[in-house]
Design an enzyme around this catalytic site. Sequence first.
Site, mmCIF file in Angstrom:
data_model
loop_
_atom_site.group_PDB
_atom_site.id
_atom_site.type_symbol
_atom_site.label_atom_id
_atom_site.label_comp_id
_atom_site.label_asym_id
_atom_site.label_seq_id
_atom_site.Cartn_x
_atom_site.Cartn_y
_atom_site.Cartn_z
ATOM 1 N N ASP A 131 -46.498 -101.612 -7.717
ATOM 2 C CA ASP A 131 -45.389 -101.722 -8.906
ATOM 3 C C ASP A 131 -45.925 -103.001 -9.444
ATOM 4 O O ASP A 131 -46.747 -103.804 -8.990
ATOM 5 C CB ASP A 131 -44.094 -102.112 -8.155
ATOM 6 C CG ASP A 131 -42.984 -102.258 -9.336
ATOM 7 O OD1 ASP A 131 -43.135 -101.465 -10.194
ATOM 8 O OD2 ASP A 131 -42.349 -103.331 -9.132
ATOM 9 N N SER A 132 -45.343 -103.081 -10.943
ATOM 10 C CA SER A 132 -45.697 -104.488 -11.448
ATOM 11 C C SER A 132 -45.232 -105.462 -10.970
ATOM 12 O O SER A 132 -45.600 -106.779 -11.423
ATOM 13 C CB SER A 132 -45.342 -104.007 -13.058
ATOM 14 O OG SER A 132 -44.122 -103.766 -13.131
ATOM 15 N N CYS A 192 -43.164 -97.429 -10.134
ATOM 16 C CA CYS A 192 -42.971 -98.390 -11.310
ATOM 17 C C CYS A 192 -42.833 -97.178 -12.367
ATOM 18 O O CYS A 192 -43.857 -96.419 -12.583
ATOM 19 C CB CYS A 192 -44.059 -99.086 -11.400
ATOM 20 S SG CYS A 192 -44.117 -99.760 -12.991
ATOM 21 N N GLU A 228 -34.089 -110.243 -11.351
ATOM 22 C CA GLU A 228 -35.367 -111.211 -10.822
ATOM 23 C C GLU A 228 -34.923 -112.805 -10.919
ATOM 24 O O GLU A 228 -35.628 -113.439 -10.085
ATOM 25 C CB GLU A 228 -36.735 -111.125 -11.501
ATOM 26 C CG GLU A 228 -37.146 -109.646 -11.587
ATOM 27 C CD GLU A 228 -38.671 -109.635 -11.782
ATOM 28 O OE1 GLU A 228 -39.161 -110.600 -12.332
ATOM 29 O OE2 GLU A 228 -39.405 -108.487 -11.371
ATOM 30 N N CYS A 232 -35.362 -97.443 -13.425
ATOM 31 C CA CYS A 232 -36.064 -98.444 -13.156
ATOM 32 C C CYS A 232 -35.828 -98.943 -11.740
ATOM 33 O O CYS A 232 -34.611 -98.893 -11.507
ATOM 34 C CB CYS A 232 -35.706 -99.401 -14.353
ATOM 35 S SG CYS A 232 -36.474 -101.282 -13.790
ATOM 36 N N HIS A 246 -35.703 -101.827 -10.374
ATOM 37 C CA HIS A 246 -34.689 -102.963 -10.212
ATOM 38 C C HIS A 246 -33.560 -102.632 -10.347
ATOM 39 O O HIS A 246 -32.629 -103.302 -9.604
ATOM 40 C CB HIS A 246 -34.980 -103.937 -11.467
ATOM 41 C CG HIS A 246 -36.281 -104.818 -11.152
ATOM 42 N ND1 HIS A 246 -37.730 -104.088 -11.204
ATOM 43 C CD2 HIS A 246 -36.538 -106.185 -11.243
ATOM 44 C CE1 HIS A 246 -38.357 -105.070 -11.198
ATOM 45 N NE2 HIS A 246 -37.796 -106.288 -11.060
#
Length: 281
Positions: A9-10, A72, A166, A200, A202
């Site tokens: 993942d990024s 991702c 984040e 996504c 996240h």
Amino acid sequence: MLQPIGVFDSGYGGLTVLREIVRTLPQYDYLYLGDNARTPYGPRSFETVYQYTLECVRHLFDRGCRLVILACNTASAKALRNIQQLDLPRLYPGADPASDGPERRVLGVIRPTTEVIGTYSRTGAVGVLATQGTVASESYLVEIEKFFPELTVYQEACPMWVPLVENGEHDKPGADYFVQQHINRILAQSADIDTLLLACTHYPLLLAKIAATAPAGTTILSQGRIVADRLADYLVRHPAIEQQCTKNGQRLFLTTDSPTDFDRKATLFYGETVQSAHLAL
């Protein structure tokens, strides 16, 4: 020799996918790589995302992985096709089933989701909540069309959601406005939307607020469990790959940024304490 399943993942979001994969398939070894030094990928060009993703995939192969999951959505949308069709045959002749070399495969998170999304909708209208890069790629529109041409798909880019997560603001009152804003926008596109896909990795951390904002009865899909179930099926159908994946129950973590920062934030996504090592690309 350790031959783990690679998960890329990024940044941190792919840990929500890894968490579900480990729950479903705990016997395998896993190597997670987060390119935290170059995140976010979402606003970057197709070429940049492709080059960054390929570099990380090659490193995972160098570490013994034979199967890599791009956990991702941006990398799956902007890099997966080129890596599968151009780079694997060129860089790893063994990736060709007709050869005698070890097989290598790279899979993404978009196709597993699009293969099943239509089974959740009663109205035939689904909404995709994603980063700007994923929305711009139209990957979900293309892939869903292949499996469920009768579905109508609506998209909404949610650029503030990743920073909220984040920065640890996903469960704070300040996140309510941004969640409400994008839920309202996608539902305004059609009153028939009854299924929302969190496209996504996240976004599952915002699930409680999304569920509280969406109309009662709305189905909200996170990718982790779907990807885990589809991976289990893939390994059954591809024994040549499955047999190359070692099974010691080890979990290893790499980050291209500070391991201290990664370990502190990773617990939020993975649900357990992790200890990572730095990777200089």
